[in-house]
Write a protein that holds these residues in place. Structure first.
Motif, mmCIF file in Angstrom:
data_model
loop_
_atom_site.group_PDB
_atom_site.id
_atom_site.type_symbol
_atom_site.label_atom_id
_atom_site.label_comp_id
_atom_site.label_asym_id
_atom_site.label_seq_id
_atom_site.Cartn_x
_atom_site.Cartn_y
_atom_site.Cartn_z
ATOM 1 N N ARG A 32 -28.078 59.107 1.546
ATOM 2 C CA ARG A 32 -28.370 59.498 0.166
ATOM 3 C C ARG A 32 -27.079 59.777 -0.608
ATOM 4 O O ARG A 32 -26.908 59.316 -1.743
ATOM 5 C CB ARG A 32 -29.272 60.735 0.149
ATOM 6 C CG ARG A 32 -29.727 61.132 -1.257
ATOM 7 C CD ARG A 32 -30.577 62.396 -1.201
ATOM 8 N NE ARG A 32 -31.818 62.162 -0.493
ATOM 9 C CZ ARG A 32 -32.934 61.715 -1.051
ATOM 10 N NH1 ARG A 32 -32.942 61.436 -2.337
ATOM 11 N NH2 ARG A 32 -34.018 61.547 -0.340
ATOM 12 N N ALA A 33 -26.155 60.508 0.035
ATOM 13 C CA ALA A 33 -24.879 60.802 -0.624
ATOM 14 C C ALA A 33 -24.093 59.518 -0.854
ATOM 15 O O ALA A 33 -23.487 59.326 -1.920
ATOM 16 C CB ALA A 33 -24.065 61.777 0.226
ATOM 17 N N GLY A 34 -24.100 58.620 0.131
ATOM 18 C CA GLY A 34 -23.399 57.355 -0.019
ATOM 19 C C GLY A 34 -23.952 56.532 -1.160
ATOM 20 O O GLY A 34 -23.194 55.921 -1.930
ATOM 21 N N ASN A 35 -25.263 56.521 -1.286
ATOM 22 C CA ASN A 35 -25.903 55.773 -2.371
ATOM 23 C C ASN A 35 -25.514 56.341 -3.734
ATOM 24 O O ASN A 35 -25.219 55.596 -4.682
ATOM 25 C CB ASN A 35 -27.422 55.818 -2.188
ATOM 26 C CG ASN A 35 -28.133 54.793 -3.051
ATOM 27 O OD1 ASN A 35 -27.669 53.671 -3.213
ATOM 28 N ND2 ASN A 35 -29.258 55.178 -3.622
ATOM 29 N N LEU A 36 -25.487 57.655 -3.844
ATOM 30 C CA LEU A 36 -25.120 58.300 -5.106
ATOM 31 C C LEU A 36 -23.660 58.038 -5.460
ATOM 32 O O LEU A 36 -23.317 57.810 -6.628
ATOM 33 C CB LEU A 36 -25.384 59.815 -5.018
ATOM 34 C CG LEU A 36 -26.856 60.234 -4.971
ATOM 35 C CD1 LEU A 36 -26.982 61.741 -4.743
ATOM 36 C CD2 LEU A 36 -27.578 59.833 -6.256
ATOM 37 N N ILE A 37 -22.782 58.068 -4.455
ATOM 38 C CA ILE A 37 -21.360 57.803 -4.691
ATOM 39 C C ILE A 37 -21.172 56.376 -5.204
ATOM 40 O O ILE A 37 -20.450 56.131 -6.175
ATOM 41 C CB ILE A 37 -20.550 58.026 -3.394
ATOM 42 C CG1 ILE A 37 -20.498 59.516 -3.055
ATOM 43 C CG2 ILE A 37 -19.121 57.474 -3.554
ATOM 44 C CD1 ILE A 37 -19.875 59.806 -1.707
ATOM 45 N N GLY A 38 -21.845 55.433 -4.558
ATOM 46 C CA GLY A 38 -21.736 54.046 -4.990
ATOM 47 C C GLY A 38 -22.280 53.826 -6.389
ATOM 48 O O GLY A 38 -21.675 53.099 -7.200
ATOM 49 N N ALA A 39 -23.415 54.449 -6.693
ATOM 50 C CA ALA A 39 -24.020 54.298 -8.019
ATOM 51 C C ALA A 39 -23.124 54.902 -9.098
ATOM 52 O O ALA A 39 -22.932 54.311 -10.173
ATOM 53 C CB ALA A 39 -25.397 54.959 -8.032
ATOM 54 N N ALA A 40 -22.559 56.069 -8.815
ATOM 55 C CA ALA A 40 -21.686 56.718 -9.793
ATOM 56 C C ALA A 40 -20.442 55.865 -10.051
ATOM 57 O O ALA A 40 -20.007 55.700 -11.203
ATOM 58 C CB ALA A 40 -21.276 58.102 -9.285
ATOM 59 N N ALA A 41 -19.872 55.300 -8.985
ATOM 60 C CA ALA A 41 -18.691 54.452 -9.142
ATOM 61 C C ALA A 41 -19.019 53.203 -9.957
ATOM 62 O O ALA A 41 -18.207 52.754 -10.784
ATOM 63 C CB ALA A 41 -18.145 54.059 -7.770
ATOM 64 N N ALA A 42 -20.209 52.652 -9.747
ATOM 65 C CA ALA A 42 -20.624 51.469 -10.506
ATOM 66 C C ALA A 42 -20.755 51.789 -11.991
ATOM 67 O O ALA A 42 -20.346 50.996 -12.854
ATOM 68 C CB ALA A 42 -21.940 50.925 -9.953
ATOM 69 N N VAL A 43 -21.321 52.953 -12.313
ATOM 70 C CA VAL A 43 -21.466 53.362 -13.714
ATOM 71 C C VAL A 43 -20.093 53.508 -14.376
ATOM 72 O O VAL A 43 -19.866 53.048 -15.506
ATOM 73 C CB VAL A 43 -22.256 54.685 -13.809
ATOM 74 C CG1 VAL A 43 -22.204 55.238 -15.234
ATOM 75 C CG2 VAL A 43 -23.700 54.478 -13.382
ATOM 76 N N VAL A 44 -19.161 54.136 -13.663
ATOM 77 C CA VAL A 44 -17.809 54.309 -14.206
ATOM 78 C C VAL A 44 -17.140 52.954 -14.428
ATOM 79 O O VAL A 44 -16.530 52.705 -15.472
ATOM 80 C CB VAL A 44 -16.961 55.182 -13.259
ATOM 81 C CG1 VAL A 44 -15.498 55.197 -13.706
ATOM 82 C CG2 VAL A 44 -17.507 56.602 -13.211
ATOM 83 N N ALA A 45 -17.272 52.062 -13.417
ATOM 84 C CA ALA A 45 -16.629 50.748 -13.509
ATOM 85 C C ALA A 45 -17.168 49.940 -14.687
ATOM 86 O O ALA A 45 -16.414 49.245 -15.375
ATOM 87 C CB ALA A 45 -16.836 49.985 -12.201
ATOM 88 N N VAL A 46 -18.475 50.028 -14.924
ATOM 89 C CA VAL A 46 -19.074 49.297 -16.037
ATOM 90 C C VAL A 46 -18.670 49.905 -17.378
ATOM 91 O O VAL A 46 -18.522 49.198 -18.383
ATOM 92 C CB VAL A 46 -20.617 49.288 -15.894
ATOM 93 C CG1 VAL A 46 -21.274 48.743 -17.155
ATOM 94 C CG2 VAL A 46 -21.033 48.444 -14.696
ATOM 95 N N SER A 47 -18.447 51.202 -17.413
ATOM 96 C CA SER A 47 -18.132 51.894 -18.673
ATOM 97 C C SER A 47 -16.684 51.703 -19.118
ATOM 98 O O SER A 47 -16.387 51.716 -20.327
ATOM 99 C CB SER A 47 -18.408 53.398 -18.525
ATOM 100 O OG SER A 47 -19.755 53.632 -18.157
ATOM 101 N N ILE A 48 -15.774 51.520 -18.171
ATOM 102 C CA ILE A 48 -14.345 51.479 -18.483
ATOM 103 C C ILE A 48 -13.964 50.425 -19.536
ATOM 104 O O ILE A 48 -13.161 50.714 -20.445
ATOM 105 C CB ILE A 48 -13.527 51.261 -17.188
ATOM 106 C CG1 ILE A 48 -13.509 52.561 -16.370
ATOM 107 C CG2 ILE A 48 -12.112 50.834 -17.486
ATOM 108 C CD1 ILE A 48 -12.846 53.716 -17.074
#
Length: 461
Positions: A32-48
């Motif tokens: 669950r933590a791994g999934n959240l970390i990956g999702a958060a990183a994806a959101v940041v990468a798309v926003s940059i």
């Protein structure tokens, strides 16, 4: 355009988060933590990109993101556990298709501005277009097969190998032309050929092989994203795509080994009659059956029980009732474990996720290599919704389409209780010889309803 240093550092941090996410997904306690970390990183990468690029059509981009987000959230909330492989196939196909379209647009951008690019940029562009298109078309077919929108049997026709070979040769020729004489029309035709190759690659695949092909296509998508990252000069795409490509390839090899077959045989076995899908007809051979009260006596007085879950358990949504039954047996002093076959269900980890949803302790879930030696010392094996993964034909019948596939050795137990809705064969479409063994007793009916009756009967002992 070279991204500013701070952007590159953020992308590097996102890439590290993707690696940590993948590591987290390797275990149930950290998934669950791994999934959240990956999702958060994806959101940041798309926003940059919104913060350092002068983007055109920002409103359209935001609308597209909003629509995609809404579809993704709705789909994730509505999809059933039994439909998870189809969702994975769709998401995978969309990723491959998007990578191919981006590569086409980048090719048009390069040609339109007469940019003198390194030849390897054109190699990566051609690779992204053709492999992304293959992944998209192939994933659509796997979705249709699993969703039963089309037959799950191998679809072959006279001359298919020749057509497939010609399409491959054509794709290679056009890829070379994309490098030596780049033109947008060549890229478009290359993409169309990729779609054709994807269709021809997956149509001959049937039966239990479809989830393995999904994993292979997932690797294809990862590689196209990595190549697209090189074309765009985006390090986060390069790292994320490489991770997906490597993980998908490794998973494909593991699943193929679990089936006891090569990837080439899985993809092309139907062309020479080697498919994992049989006739699919129910047998009229006699079997021994019993009611819940008789099965309860077997379970209630057993010292050692092994449960073999399968796709039928997921279809019936009976995992919670099964957990209650196991808890009652354990309270009576019975040692109970779950035997998990690598390809049980419709995708790797399907049974693990299903049972985790029912709060089954992970320590009770034993993989095939851990549990197989225990069956000979087991009083009762309870098979719930599984079929092909306990079929002795994989060991004893050379002509069987699943011959050579490692199975759970349920046939070695003293007694086997087989819960089935009917005598219909499993996903491989062949009879399960275990059903006709003298030590096997069948309990017919819906898994959830039958387990409920069995639970009440065991409690009343």
């Amino acid at each position: 355009m070279i991204a500013p240093t701070w952007v590159q550092l953020v992308y590097l941090a996102c890439a590290v988060c993707f690696i940590l996410a993948l590591k987290g997904l390797s275990g149930p306690k950290t998934a669950r933590a791994g999934n959240l970390i990956g999702a958060a990183a994806a959101v940041v990468a798309v926003s940059i990109p919104f913060f350092y690029l002068e983007l055109d059509h920002v409103v359209l981009i935001l609308v597209a993101i909003a629509i995609g987000t809404a579809i993704g959230v709705f789909g994730a909330q509505q999809v059933q556990m039994t439909q998870m492989p189809q969702m994975v196939a769709l998401f995978n196909g969309v990723g491959g298709g998007a990578a191919a379209l981006v590569a086409l647009l980048e090719l048009d951008e390069i040609l339109g501005h007469s940019r003198d690019e390194n030849w390897f940029i054109y190699v990566a562009t051609a690779f992204t277009i053709v492999v992304g298109a293959i992944s998209f078309a192939g994933s659509v077919v796997t979705f249709a097969k699993l969703q039963e929108l089309m037959t799950s049997r191998p679809v072959v026709f006279a001359g298919l190998p020749l057509v497939f070979g010609a399409a491959l040769v054509g794709a290679v020729v056009l890829s070379v032309l994309t490098v030596t004489s780049p033109a947008l029309w060549i890229g478009i035709v290359l993409g169309l050929l990729g779609l054709a190759i994807g269709l021809l690659l997956v149509l001959p695949v049937g039966g239990a092989d479809v989830p393995i092909v999904i994993s292979l296509l997932n690797a294809f998508t990862g590689l196209t994203v990595a190549a697209g990252g090189y074309v765009l000069g985006n390090v986060v795409l390069l790292v994320a795509g490489t991770l997906v490509g490597a993980a998908g390839t490794f998973l494909t090899m593991l699943m193929a080994n679990a089936m006891g077959r090569s990837v080439a045989n899985i993809l092309f076995g139907a062309l020479k009659g080697g498919s994992t899908l049989g006739a699919g007809e129910a047998s009229d051979r006699p079997v021994k059956s019993a009611g819940p009260s008789d099965i309860a006596i077997l379970l209630g007085y057993a010292d050692r029980v092994i449960v073999v879950p399968g796709y039928g358990l997921a279809v019936a949504q009976a995992q919670h009732t099964l957990r209650e039954l196991v808890e009652v047996m354990m309270e009576r002093g019975t040692r109970v474990d779950y035997a998990i076959h690598p390809v049980a269900g419709r995708m790797p980890g399907h049974m693990n996720v299903l049972l985790a949803e029912a709060q089954v302790p992970y320590e009770q879930l034993l993989e095939m290599d851990e549990i197989n030696g225990e069956f000979k010392h087991t009083d009762v094996v309870l098979v719930v919704g599984a079929n092909d993964v306990v079929n002795p034909a994989a060991k004893t019948t050379p002509g069987a389409p699943i011959y050579g596939m490692p199975i759970l050795n349920a046939d070695e137990a003293k007694q086997v209780v087989f819960m089935k809705r009917s005598m219909r064969p499993g996903f491989a479409g062949i009879e399960n010889e275990l059903l006709f063994e003298p030590t096997t007793t069948l309990l017919f009916g819906d898994a959830k309803e039958s387990l409920g009756k069995l639970l009440n009967a065991v409690k009343s002992l």
